[in-house]
Design a protein around this motif. Structure first.
Motif, mmCIF file in Angstrom:
data_model
loop_
_atom_site.group_PDB
_atom_site.id
_atom_site.type_symbol
_atom_site.label_atom_id
_atom_site.label_comp_id
_atom_site.label_asym_id
_atom_site.label_seq_id
_atom_site.Cartn_x
_atom_site.Cartn_y
_atom_site.Cartn_z
ATOM 1 N N GLU A 75 0.819 -1.202 0.000
ATOM 2 C CA GLU A 75 0.000 0.000 0.000
ATOM 3 C C GLU A 75 0.860 1.261 0.000
ATOM 4 O O GLU A 75 0.652 2.186 -0.780
ATOM 5 N N LYS A 76 1.825 1.263 0.885
ATOM 6 C CA LYS A 76 2.692 2.436 0.980
ATOM 7 C C LYS A 76 3.510 2.623 -0.284
ATOM 8 O O LYS A 76 3.748 3.741 -0.730
ATOM 9 N N THR A 77 3.933 1.515 -0.806
ATOM 10 C CA THR A 77 4.693 1.588 -2.047
ATOM 11 C C THR A 77 3.859 2.211 -3.150
ATOM 12 O O THR A 77 4.326 3.075 -3.897
ATOM 13 N N ILE A 78 2.622 1.779 -3.236
ATOM 14 C CA ILE A 78 1.741 2.308 -4.275
ATOM 15 C C ILE A 78 1.531 3.803 -4.076
ATOM 16 O O ILE A 78 1.606 4.590 -5.028
ATOM 17 N N ILE A 79 1.305 4.185 -2.856
ATOM 18 C CA ILE A 79 1.062 5.603 -2.583
ATOM 19 C C ILE A 79 2.263 6.446 -2.995
ATOM 20 O O ILE A 79 2.129 7.486 -3.646
ATOM 21 N N HIS A 80 3.416 5.962 -2.633
ATOM 22 C CA HIS A 80 4.624 6.724 -2.962
ATOM 23 C C HIS A 80 4.865 6.772 -4.467
ATOM 24 O O HIS A 80 5.174 7.812 -5.027
ATOM 25 N N LEU A 81 4.718 5.633 -5.075
ATOM 26 C CA LEU A 81 4.976 5.593 -6.507
ATOM 27 C C LEU A 81 3.926 6.378 -7.276
ATOM 28 O O LEU A 81 4.226 7.012 -8.287
ATOM 29 N N GLN A 82 2.712 6.337 -6.765
ATOM 30 C CA GLN A 82 1.662 7.103 -7.432
ATOM 31 C C GLN A 82 1.951 8.590 -7.320
ATOM 32 O O GLN A 82 1.721 9.354 -8.255
ATOM 33 N N ALA A 83 2.469 8.974 -6.181
ATOM 34 C CA ALA A 83 2.808 10.377 -6.006
ATOM 35 C C ALA A 83 3.919 10.781 -6.963
ATOM 36 O O ALA A 83 3.955 11.898 -7.478
ATOM 37 N N LEU A 84 4.802 9.860 -7.193
ATOM 38 C CA LEU A 84 5.928 10.162 -8.064
ATOM 39 C C LEU A 84 5.559 10.049 -9.532
ATOM 40 O O LEU A 84 5.861 10.925 -10.343
ATOM 41 N N LEU A 85 4.890 8.990 -9.876
ATOM 42 C CA LEU A 85 4.679 8.670 -11.282
ATOM 43 C C LEU A 85 3.310 9.083 -11.797
ATOM 44 O O LEU A 85 3.095 9.107 -12.996
ATOM 45 N N ASN A 102 -3.820 -3.579 -13.372
ATOM 46 C CA ASN A 102 -5.264 -3.451 -13.171
ATOM 47 C C ASN A 102 -5.615 -3.564 -11.687
ATOM 48 O O ASN A 102 -6.455 -2.822 -11.178
ATOM 49 N N ASP A 103 -4.957 -4.487 -11.045
ATOM 50 C CA ASP A 103 -5.187 -4.673 -9.616
ATOM 51 C C ASP A 103 -4.825 -3.416 -8.835
ATOM 52 O O ASP A 103 -5.564 -2.965 -7.955
ATOM 53 N N ILE A 104 -3.673 -2.905 -9.160
ATOM 54 C CA ILE A 104 -3.197 -1.713 -8.463
ATOM 55 C C ILE A 104 -4.113 -0.529 -8.745
ATOM 56 O O ILE A 104 -4.463 0.236 -7.848
ATOM 57 N N LYS A 105 -4.494 -0.429 -9.973
ATOM 58 C CA LYS A 105 -5.403 0.657 -10.358
ATOM 59 C C LYS A 105 -6.711 0.558 -9.589
ATOM 60 O O LYS A 105 -7.197 1.546 -9.035
ATOM 61 N N ASN A 106 -7.260 -0.638 -9.559
ATOM 62 C CA ASN A 106 -8.499 -0.831 -8.829
ATOM 63 C C ASN A 106 -8.324 -0.532 -7.348
ATOM 64 O O ASN A 106 -9.188 0.096 -6.721
ATOM 65 N N THR A 110 -10.347 2.313 -5.407
ATOM 66 C CA THR A 110 -11.372 1.915 -4.450
ATOM 67 C C THR A 110 -10.947 2.098 -2.998
ATOM 68 O O THR A 110 -11.791 2.276 -2.128
ATOM 69 N N HIS A 111 -9.652 2.023 -2.741
ATOM 70 C CA HIS A 111 -9.204 2.103 -1.352
ATOM 71 C C HIS A 111 -8.346 3.331 -1.070
ATOM 72 O O HIS A 111 -8.692 4.168 -0.236
ATOM 73 N N LEU A 112 -7.258 3.396 -1.767
ATOM 74 C CA LEU A 112 -6.241 4.378 -1.402
ATOM 75 C C LEU A 112 -6.699 5.810 -1.636
ATOM 76 O O LEU A 112 -6.396 6.700 -0.846
ATOM 77 N N LYS A 113 -7.418 6.003 -2.692
ATOM 78 C CA LYS A 113 -7.916 7.336 -3.000
ATOM 79 C C LYS A 113 -8.740 7.875 -1.823
ATOM 80 O O LYS A 113 -8.540 8.981 -1.345
#
Length: 331
Positions: A75-85, A102-106, A110-113
């Motif tokens: 989760e944290k990885t996704i948040i950080h990478l999303q912030a960057l990329l 697709n999984d990450i996008k979903n 649905t959750h992280l946003k």
DNA sequence: AAGCGTGGCAACCGCCACGAG
DNA sequence: ACTCGTGGCGGTTGCCACGCT
């Protein structure tokens, strides 16, 4: 106007995939390897668009996909990478070895946003695009603005992607030499908690496992790695292809389909797959050596940690601060 | 128990990039 | 240099399960 749909001419089936279709697809890919998707519906008789076949494979059937709940680390990885990329899910997915874009996008949608919205005290009425907001978590507002402006097609993207790919390629080459075997997450094939009780076939990974298991009888031993290596070495340019029998034959040596599918990841037939299957053993062997990319990802929150989930990450052992520099340079 | 709303996920759609001819 | 075909990616939709009233 885009191109017309790839399968406009023929009648294509849409909607959830059936077990039979899955088996057909898996069998075909077992024999021919992924790629040349256009020929898949033709050769298999599947009434599916080639795109649909590819998506089904990459997002669902491909071995090595981890399903189920995301760990905190992921989760944290996704948040950080999303912030960057930004919303470059494929790039983000390349850092989470067993998750599909697709999984990450979903999961993000649905959750992280929502989670971030709550954390930032932003109401839905504000209607703020969280992508942009999280991008602005970076220190420099100008960076945020500029990167947004060129987010879709900016040259920095290509440079970044190139840098990442080069680093990863080097890493994978190194790993492939040093780490002959892999241990895919035991989560593979396990039913998703959320849909475990669903009657819909397409929602349950477990179902295909069970279904495929019907194709296999009880067996005694697991094919050893050396035989797989032989397959690989004797393969064509498409890469070593596991003997079809090893997966589906009743006389197969391997016990579970999941095992077989896992073993498939060790072959090189998936070279053509956009997201590389990562040798997780390389990461699990040495938990004490946190990769630089992870450090970089978690540094700003002082949350460098080393838990069980760490194996989910690609251990991108980039040289020195290259990753950091590369990412910053492009901004 | 039934109806309704919501959340989550698989799959589809449309566009783009790139390579082959 | 140009066109076309294919694969890849991100956004969006539709369906289903679940929870609430």
């Amino acid at each position: 106007m885009g191109r017309p749909p790839c399968c406009e001419k023929i009648v294509v089936k849409k909607g959830p995939w059936t077990p039979e279709e899955d088996i057909t697809l898996v069998s075909y890919i077992q024999q021919h390897g992924p790629g040349n998707w256009r020929s898949v519906p033709k050769n298999t008789g599947l009434l599916r668009c080639s795109k649909s076949c590819r998506l089904r494979w990459t997002n669902y059937l491909r071995p090595g996909i981890k399903r189920g709940n995301f760990t905190q680390h992921e989760e944290k990885t996704i948040i950080h990478l999303q912030a960057l990329l930004g919303n470059r899910w494929a790039a983000i997915a390349s850092y989470l070895s067993q998750r599909t874009d697709n999984d990450i996008k979903n999961y993000w949608n649905t959750h992280l946003k929502k989670k971030l919205q709550r954390q930032n005290g932003i109401t839905n009425e504000d209607n703020i695009d969280m992508t942009e907001m999280s991008s602005c978590n970076n220190n420099n507002n100008n960076i945020c603005t500029n990167s947004k402006r060129i987010a879709n097609k900016g040259q920095w993207e290509k440079k970044l992607q190139t840098d990442i790919n080069m680093a990863k390629q080097a890493l994978f080459q190194a790993l492939s030499l040093d780490q002959p075997t892999s241990s895919i997450s035991p989560d593979l094939g396990s039913p998703k908690p959320h849909h475990s009780a669903t009657a819909t076939y397409a929602s349950s990974t477990d179902n295909i496992s069970k279904l495929l298991q019907n194709w296999t009888s009880s067996s005694s031993s697991v094919p050893n790695t050396s035989s797989l290596s032989n397959n690989r070495s004797s393969s064509t340019g498409e890469g070593g292809v596991l003997d079809h029998q090893s997966l589906l034959s009743p006389n197969s040596e391997s016990g579970s389909v999941d095992e077989k599918l896992n073993l498939m990841t060790e072959t090189s037939i998936f070279k053509g797959v956009s997201k590389p299957i990562v040798d997780t053993e390389a990461t699990t062997d040495d938990h004490s050596s946190l990769s630089l990319i992870e450090k970089w990802l978690f540094d700003d929150q002082g949350m460098v940690q080393c838990d069980d989930d760490q194996e989910d990450l690609i251990d991108v052992s980039l040289q020195g601060k290259n990753t950091d520099n590369n990412c910053q340079d492009v901004f």
